[in-house]
Design a protein around this motif. Sequence first.
Motif, PDB file in Angstrom:
ATOM      1  N   GLN B  14       0.865  -1.179   0.000  1.00  0.00           N
ATOM      2  CA  GLN B  14       0.000   0.000   0.000  1.00  0.00           C
ATOM      3  C   GLN B  14       0.904   1.231   0.000  1.00  0.00           C
ATOM      4  OE1 GLN B  14      -3.700  -1.509  -0.245  1.00  0.00           O
ATOM      5  NE2 GLN B  14      -3.421   0.659   0.227  1.00  0.00           N
ATOM      6  N   GLU B  15       0.461   2.248  -0.676  1.00  0.00           N
ATOM      7  CA  GLU B  15       1.230   3.495  -0.682  1.00  0.00           C
ATOM      8  C   GLU B  15       1.452   3.943   0.757  1.00  0.00           C
ATOM      9  OE1 GLU B  15      -0.649   6.632  -2.850  1.00  0.00           O
ATOM     10  OE2 GLU B  15       1.236   7.691  -3.160  1.00  0.00           O
ATOM     11  N   GLU B  17       3.563   2.381   2.804  1.00  0.00           N
ATOM     12  CA  GLU B  17       4.249   1.273   3.495  1.00  0.00           C
ATOM     13  C   GLU B  17       5.706   1.225   3.046  1.00  0.00           C
ATOM     14  OE1 GLU B  17       0.665  -1.939   4.289  1.00  0.00           O
ATOM     15  OE2 GLU B  17       1.997  -2.234   2.576  1.00  0.00           O
ATOM     16  N   ILE B 109       0.085   0.192  -4.354  1.00  0.00           N
ATOM     17  CA  ILE B 109      -1.355   0.374  -4.478  1.00  0.00           C
ATOM     18  C   ILE B 109      -1.743   1.710  -3.857  1.00  0.00           C
ATOM     19  CG2 ILE B 109      -3.608  -0.626  -3.931  1.00  0.00           C
ATOM     20  CD1 ILE B 109      -1.891  -3.286  -3.453  1.00  0.00           C
TER      21      ILE B 109
END
Lengths: 112, 110
Positions: B14-15, B17, B109
């Motif tokens: 995920q963006e 992380e 993502i």
Amino acid sequence: DSGVTQTPKHLITATGQRVTLRCSPRSGDLSVYWYQQSLDQGLQFLIQYYNGEERAKGNILERFSAQQFPDLHSELNLSSLELGDSALYFCASSRRGPDTQYFGPGTRLTVL
Amino acid sequence: GQQVMQIPQYQHVQEGEDFTTYCNSSTTLSNIQWYKQRPGGHPVFLIQLVKSGEVKKQKRLTFQFGEAKKNSSLHITATQTTDVGTYFCAGETGANNLFFGTGTRLTVIP
């Protein structure tokens, strides 16, 4: 722009044919490397030339050959093409040995 | 023969992380380089590490070379969509050869 040029950008041909890919290294670079990258694959090292002489060989098929000319540009010849030869072919250059490699934009070969 | 392996082969994050890719060589390396290949693009040089235990930073990217000079890592903090691509390590042996790793494909993502 890395300074490495490759032609053509795209190539579509038929099985059994022969093609030539061309690479011009960055100004001042003596080493040229050829790589094959198939879909979802890593970089497969094919061959390296240094100042006109073959320096190292990787997983290059006997149907493939390469050379480096006195002006240091290089050509990769692929013959008796098969469907599985469809891939991106990258050329890279470096000053001498395995220094930082600068990659060209690649030639996308499609064998139908 | 000489091999340079990278793990993982794929990573979805995920963006925001963090992300780490690891590179391992079967033999001692004289130096290691890292490259990034954006989708549809060509590999672009990022950095070279030469000394045992060396750590280098480029903004959110941290590169490490192991003490034994057989492994390396690339860590990205707080990933962004612009980090998408495949990251390759390339190790040079004393025999004047550069071996590219298998690459880690990073998907971010939003």
